[in-house]
Design a protein around this motif. Structure first.
Motif, PDB file in Angstrom:
ATOM      1  N   GLY A 146      -4.966  15.057  -5.941  1.00 23.50           N
ATOM      2  CA  GLY A 146      -5.337  15.726  -4.697  1.00 23.50           C
ATOM      3  C   GLY A 146      -6.428  15.041  -3.896  1.00 23.50           C
ATOM      4  N   ARG A 147      -7.210  14.146  -4.544  1.00 22.97           N
ATOM      5  CA  ARG A 147      -8.244  13.423  -3.775  1.00 22.97           C
ATOM      6  C   ARG A 147      -7.566  12.501  -2.769  1.00 22.97           C
ATOM      7  NH1 ARG A 147     -11.139  10.581  -8.595  1.00 22.97           N
ATOM      8  NH2 ARG A 147      -8.958  10.558  -9.217  1.00 22.97           N
ATOM      9  N   SER A 148      -8.189  12.304  -1.646  1.00 20.15           N
ATOM     10  CA  SER A 148      -7.593  11.367  -0.699  1.00 20.15           C
ATOM     11  C   SER A 148      -8.283  10.010  -0.845  1.00 20.15           C
ATOM     12  CB  SER A 148      -7.739  11.891   0.733  1.00 20.15           C
ATOM     13  OG  SER A 148      -9.113  12.106   1.001  1.00 20.15           O
ATOM     14  N   PRO A 149      -7.500   8.944  -0.745  1.00 17.14           N
ATOM     15  CA  PRO A 149      -8.063   7.598  -0.913  1.00 17.14           C
ATOM     16  C   PRO A 149      -9.143   7.331   0.142  1.00 17.14           C
ATOM     17  CG  PRO A 149      -5.666   7.538  -0.845  1.00 17.14           C
ATOM     18  CD  PRO A 149      -6.062   8.909  -0.461  1.00 17.14           C
ATOM     19  N   ARG A 150     -10.287   6.818  -0.306  1.00 16.01           N
ATOM     20  CA  ARG A 150     -11.351   6.452   0.636  1.00 16.01           C
ATOM     21  C   ARG A 150     -11.116   5.056   1.177  1.00 16.01           C
ATOM     22  NH1 ARG A 150     -16.607   6.053  -1.370  1.00 16.01           N
ATOM     23  NH2 ARG A 150     -15.859   5.912  -3.517  1.00 16.01           N
ATOM     24  N   LYS A 151     -10.468   4.264   0.342  1.00 18.70           N
ATOM     25  CA  LYS A 151     -10.296   2.867   0.713  1.00 18.70           C
ATOM     26  C   LYS A 151      -9.156   2.316  -0.130  1.00 18.70           C
ATOM     27  CE  LYS A 151     -13.247  -1.247   1.037  1.00 18.70           C
ATOM     28  NZ  LYS A 151     -14.566  -1.781   0.666  1.00 18.70           N
TER      29      LYS A 151
ATOM     30  N   GLU B 241       0.834  -1.198   0.000  1.00 16.83           N
ATOM     31  CA  GLU B 241       0.000   0.000   0.000  1.00 16.83           C
ATOM     32  C   GLU B 241       0.873   1.254   0.000  1.00 16.83           C
ATOM     33  OE1 GLU B 241      -3.122  -0.113   2.871  1.00 16.83           O
ATOM     34  OE2 GLU B 241      -3.325   2.080   2.905  1.00 16.83           O
TER      35      GLU B 241
ATOM     36  N   ALA C 133     -10.910   6.128  -4.725  1.00 20.02           N
ATOM     37  CA  ALA C 133     -10.912   7.543  -4.329  1.00 20.02           C
ATOM     38  C   ALA C 133     -12.212   8.225  -4.746  1.00 20.02           C
ATOM     39  CB  ALA C 133      -9.734   8.259  -4.973  1.00 20.02           C
TER      40      ALA C 133
ATOM     41  N   LEU D 168       0.923   4.075  -2.932  1.00 18.53           N
ATOM     42  CA  LEU D 168       0.571   5.471  -2.691  1.00 18.53           C
ATOM     43  C   LEU D 168       1.751   6.391  -2.997  1.00 18.53           C
ATOM     44  CD1 LEU D 168      -1.564   5.041   0.550  1.00 18.53           C
ATOM     45  CD2 LEU D 168      -2.345   5.857  -1.685  1.00 18.53           C
TER      46      LEU D 168
ATOM     47  N   ILE E 214      -6.733   1.420  -5.347  1.00 17.08           N
ATOM     48  CA  ILE E 214      -7.019   2.591  -4.508  1.00 17.08           C
ATOM     49  C   ILE E 214      -8.357   3.175  -4.935  1.00 17.08           C
ATOM     50  CG2 ILE E 214      -6.248   4.915  -3.908  1.00 17.08           C
ATOM     51  CD1 ILE E 214      -3.368   3.791  -4.721  1.00 17.08           C
TER      52      ILE E 214
ATOM     53  N   GLN F 183      -0.287   9.358  -7.756  1.00 20.14           N
ATOM     54  CA  GLN F 183      -0.565  10.666  -7.179  1.00 20.14           C
ATOM     55  C   GLN F 183      -1.135  11.616  -8.236  1.00 20.14           C
ATOM     56  OE1 GLN F 183      -0.788  11.582  -4.114  1.00 20.14           O
ATOM     57  NE2 GLN F 183      -0.091   9.576  -3.376  1.00 20.14           N
TER      58      GLN F 183
ATOM     59  N   LEU G 243      -4.649  10.632  -8.699  1.00 20.92           N
ATOM     60  CA  LEU G 243      -5.510  10.978  -7.556  1.00 20.92           C
ATOM     61  C   LEU G 243      -5.820  12.482  -7.601  1.00 20.92           C
ATOM     62  CD1 LEU G 243      -4.016   8.901  -4.620  1.00 20.92           C
ATOM     63  CD2 LEU G 243      -6.260   8.673  -5.662  1.00 20.92           C
TER      64      LEU G 243
END
Length: 822
Positions: free
Chosen positions: A804-809, A789, A822, A793, A820, A799, A802
């Motif tokens: 700027g979104r943060s991973p939800r799970k 993980e 998001a 990440l 990932i 990145q 993503l």
RNA sequence: GCCCGGGUGGCGUAACCGGUAGCCGCAGGGGGCUUAAACCCCCCGGACCGCAAGGUCGUGUGGGUUCGAGUCCCACCCCGGGCACCA
């Protein structure tokens, strides 16, 4: 050094070697673990065709592979050499079928040898060999003594083209002969039968434990066709219910005794023995005409009413008493009722049987529902479950309960009982043919049917017969054969002139292979015990029902008679059915004239390439279109292996082991594991692909700037040679012989992969964002979930995705994948 | 009608337990070797957009389950095989 591979020379030389050295001869007392591989023995029709090649390629691969894994492998070959084509040729040319057959056997034998398939030829069995005929007949007399063989007059299937009787199984669904395509009609003859139905239940039950293709097992179950139900008897009466003057009654079989209150008529098969006896005077002419018509109508016409409402039948004028209601119902004759099944008579319940519904609709018979169909039911007959109605003491019950109660009532009343019926019939073995195994009995006016004693076997057909297209065997015209003396009373007697169905010959040949020269018995039980059951049987799916069922019957019968070991209940533990060869979508066959002759390919690319092409083209059980067979690619691959094995590729250097060398060694170990596993699961196409992959890798390795390390390339090539040995036996035999000072590759042990070398230490891990692949990372194979993980990440691509979104799970499945969300 | 299989690039196929779709081969394209061709050797080939990096779509069709479906579930279409008045 740059010696090219001479396919023809090398293949011929090794074939001669295997033949002359009896390399694959094996004795019954061989101490190695025993393994019996068998390809269905062929009808000798001349040179091998592609179907043979495919069959024997698989069989030979297994023989060679199992030998390398340390087994004593029994691999015999023989010929199913009785049968119609030889006799038809005799009628056409006047030549004796034996001459014709022996020539064809020689032809087929040499073409089997040319594909490099190896057998213990000392064990060859041919059906027309007097030694085999003798034991075939000996078994017949044992069946006769045990009541497993019997004679009866029966309406039989008659093929006007073949001029002979056919078994039900040889009549196609459309009522034509499976061999000649002629329309089959009916005739009455005294025929010999084997009591296959005695074993119906055991034949059915034992299917569960066989390692056979599921579809073959399903076909056998359907063929045996067990159905549970009840039989009961009804008095024949007139319209008012008065019993028939002769006190006749009829017995019907039904699977639905629960619907008996809905019986509004009953039906006898046209051939039913009671048909004329119960017919009233005023209906006699019409009934006789109907019976006559039914007897002379072929199956094809009799089936032509299928799907329509035109159910042909006739009212007999008689009635029978429905025991459930106590009321008379009309009694019909109809050709949708078959004499050979159940009792040849049915109770008709149109409300719950569509066939009865159709007939009732045409003949204006009444319909009484005894099961309440569901709301909104718009169909005709309702065969589902539901509460019973109009059925007095069955009302409200569901189907299983009502069936049980109805049967209990029949038994209490003493008019019927629960019973089981099978679709399977006894096996009709008589054939009015010359080129078959004579049935060893004589008919004596004083002693009746007398089996020919053991010391007078075999009964052989005389050679001086005339082959004429009559309806009878030429044996019947041969006074010297026909007239004999009774073995019991020495009085005048006549011989049986019919011969046995050729399926009899093929029902125990696999047992004779275990003890092929035994002169005291068909085979010694100990010899059979040494090899049987066959560990791997291979053949065409066209034999899924008949041959396999008869062979199973024979095995059980012989075991029960003490001829075979008592514990031998099944002949073939594992069965593999190969796909058919097609060409441009059509079945490849002589009659379609679209044969591709194996000989042409053997003459050019050779046996190894042809074998490899059959293995590589696709899954063995699938049909193959010859247009898709890439013979060139396989021939090219073999040439690449040859150049590799003879040191013609790249440079070889002495050095200490580098990472590149270790990578090759690992690839070889993975290949060993892959090919071994693929062989076990009949995935030969992927085994070949994996070998090709390694060869490609070895080419890159040897041609790289650093060259190949001496020990590494030798290990790789030797292992590859071992793995290919069962698939391409000639080329690998030659390579090994040259590389190892005259040693034989097929005598080497099958390689074993080192698990430590198979395991990868790094793997490519896929990183997904929302299920889409965004990056691939090389990671240690033993990485844990958290580590995977963290690496995922940390990926710049991830990145960026993503954004700027943060991973939800994060789903981490080390070491292969991280997803990932998001 | 009922019961089995099976639908993945131009083609034959692979993906074995729900985890990188397309391994390997054929056909095709490019390059090397060659006076030249064949053979042979190396490389590229799912579609679309893009100079590229990259992106979007994609396993018969339509839904569903799941973080994730060629793979599991439901419905349907097509192809192949077996059985077909068995009461």
């Amino acid at each position: 050094m740059a010696e090219s591979y001479d396919v023809q020379e090398v293949e011929a030389r090794w074939q001669a070697f295997w033949r002359d050295h009896g390399t694959y001869d094996v004795d019954n007392d061989d101490p190695r673990p025993h393994y019996y591989v068998l390809c269905m023995y062929p009808y000798p029709s001349g040179a091998a065709h592609m179907g043979h090649v495919r069959n024997y390629t698989f069989g030979d691969l297994i023989v060679r592979h199992r030998t390398m894994t340390g087994h004593a492998v029994l691999s015999p070959m023989g010929f199913d050499s009785f049968g119609l084509p030889a006799e038809n040729a005799a009628i056409k040319t006047g030549r004796h079928p034996r001459e014709f057959t022996d020539e064809r056997i020689d032809e087929l034998t040499s073409s089997i040898m040319r594909i490099g398939a190896v057998y213990d030829w000392r064990r060859r069995v041919t059906s027309h060999d007097p030694a085999y005929i003798r034991w075939n007949q000996w078994i017949f007399t044992r069946f006769l003594a045990a009541g497993l063989a019997y004679r009866k007059e029966a309406p039989v299937n008659w093929c006007p083209g073949c001029q002979t009787v056919l078994a039900n199984e040889q009549v196609l669904a459309d009522g034509t002969c499976e061999r000649s395509g002629d329309v089959v009609t009916k005739r009455d003859l005294e025929q010999w039968f084997f009591n296959t139905t005695r074993y119906a239940q055991e034949l059915l039950d034992a299917i569960d434990d066989l390692e056979w293709p599921e579809r073959v097992k399903v076909m056998q179950r359907n063929w045996i066709g067990r159905s549970e139900g009840a039989e009961f008897t009804m008095a024949v009466v007139d319209e008012s219910g008065t019993p028939h003057a002769d006190g006749h009654s009829l017995t019907v079989f039904t699977t639905r005794p629960d619907t008996s209150f809905g019986m509004t008529y009953a039906v006898l098969a046209p051939e039913h023995p009671l048909a004329l006896a119960i017919t009233t005077e005023e209906r006699r002419d019409e009934v006789e005409a109907f019976i006559d018509q039914a007897r002379n109508t072929s199956e094809i016409d009799r089936m032509s009413s299928e799907g329509s409402l035109d159910k042909r039948g006739v009212f007999t004028g008689a009635y029978c008493l429905n025991p459930f209601t106590g009321r008379p119902v009309p009694l019909y004759l109809a050709d949708y009722v078959l004499l050979g099944y159940g009792t040849g008579a049915i109770m008709a319940v149109p409300a719950e049987d569509q066939r009865d519904w159709d007939f009732a609709a045409v003949h204006g018979l009444s319909i009484v529902r005894t099961i309440q169909p569901p709301d909104g039911w718009e169909g005709e007959a309702f065969t589902g479950d539901g509460p019973h109605i109009n059925s007095e003491w069955l009302d409200g019950l569901d189907k299983p309960a009502a069936i049980a109660k109805a049967i209990a009532w029949l038994e209490a009343e003493g008019i019927g009982h629960g019973t089981v019926n099978y679709r399977l019939r006894d096996w009709l073995v008589s054939r009015q043919r010359f080129w078959g195994c004579p049935i060893p009995v004589v008919y004596c006016d004083t002693c009746g049917v007398v089996p020919v004693p053991d010391d007078q076997l075999p009964v052989l057909a005389p050679d001086d017969v005339e082959f004429l297209p009559t309806g009878e065997s030429p044996l019947r015209q041969h006074a010297g054969f026909l007239h004999t003396t009774c073995p019991t009373c020495a009085g005048p007697a006549t011989r049986e002139t019919d011969t046995m169905d050729t399926f009899v010959d093929s029902s125990w040949y696999f047992l004779r292979f275990c003890d092929p020269t035994n002169a005291e018995l068909p085979f010694a039980p100990e010899a059979a015990a040494a090899w049987m059951p066959v560990d791997q049987y291979i053949g065409g799916v066209e034999h899924a029902i008949l041959h396999l069922l008869y062979a199973r019957f024979y095995t059980k019968a012989l075991a029960d008679l003490g001829v075979a070991p008592a514990e031998l209940r099944e002949p073939f533990s594992r069965l593999f059915t190969q796909g058919m060869i097609r060409l441009g979508g059509d079945k490849m066959s002589k009659s379609k004239g679209n044969l591709v002759a194996p000989e042409e390919i053997l003459d050019t690319d050779g046996a190894d390439a042809l074998r490899l092409a059959h293995l590589f083209v696709g899954p063995p059980q699938d049909d193959v279109d010859w247009e898709g067979v890439g013979i060139e690619g396989c021939a090219r691959f073999l040439q690449r292996v040859w150049r590799l094995g003879t040191g013609q590729v790249g440079t070889v250097v002495d050095r200490t082991e580098t990472d590149a060398d270790i990578a090759v060694v690992r690839a070889v170990h993975r290949l060993i594991a892959k090919v071994s596993d693929d062989f076990d699961r009949w995935s030969y196409n992927t085994a070949v692909a994996a070998c090709m992959e390694l060869v490609n890798e070895l080419y890159r390795y040897a041609q790289s700037d650093d060259g190949a390390r001496t020990e590494t390339i030798a290990f790789a090539v030797d292992t590859l040679t071992l793995l290919l040995a069962p698939m391409a036996p000639h080329l690998t035999a030659e390579l090994w012989f040259r590389r190892h000072d005259g040693a034989h590759v097929h005598e080497q042990a099958w390689p074993v992969a080192d698990p430590a070398m198979v395991a990868q230490d790094t793997v490519t891990m896929v990183v997904q964002v929302n299920g889409k692949v965004r990056d691939r990372l090389e990671v240690p194979a033993d990485i844990d979930a958290a580590g995977a993980e963290a690496l995922a990440l940390g990926s710049a691509k991830v990145q960026a995705n993503l954004d700027g979104r943060s991973p939800r799970k994060v789903i981490s499945r080390p070491p292969n994948l991280v997803n990932i969300v998001a």
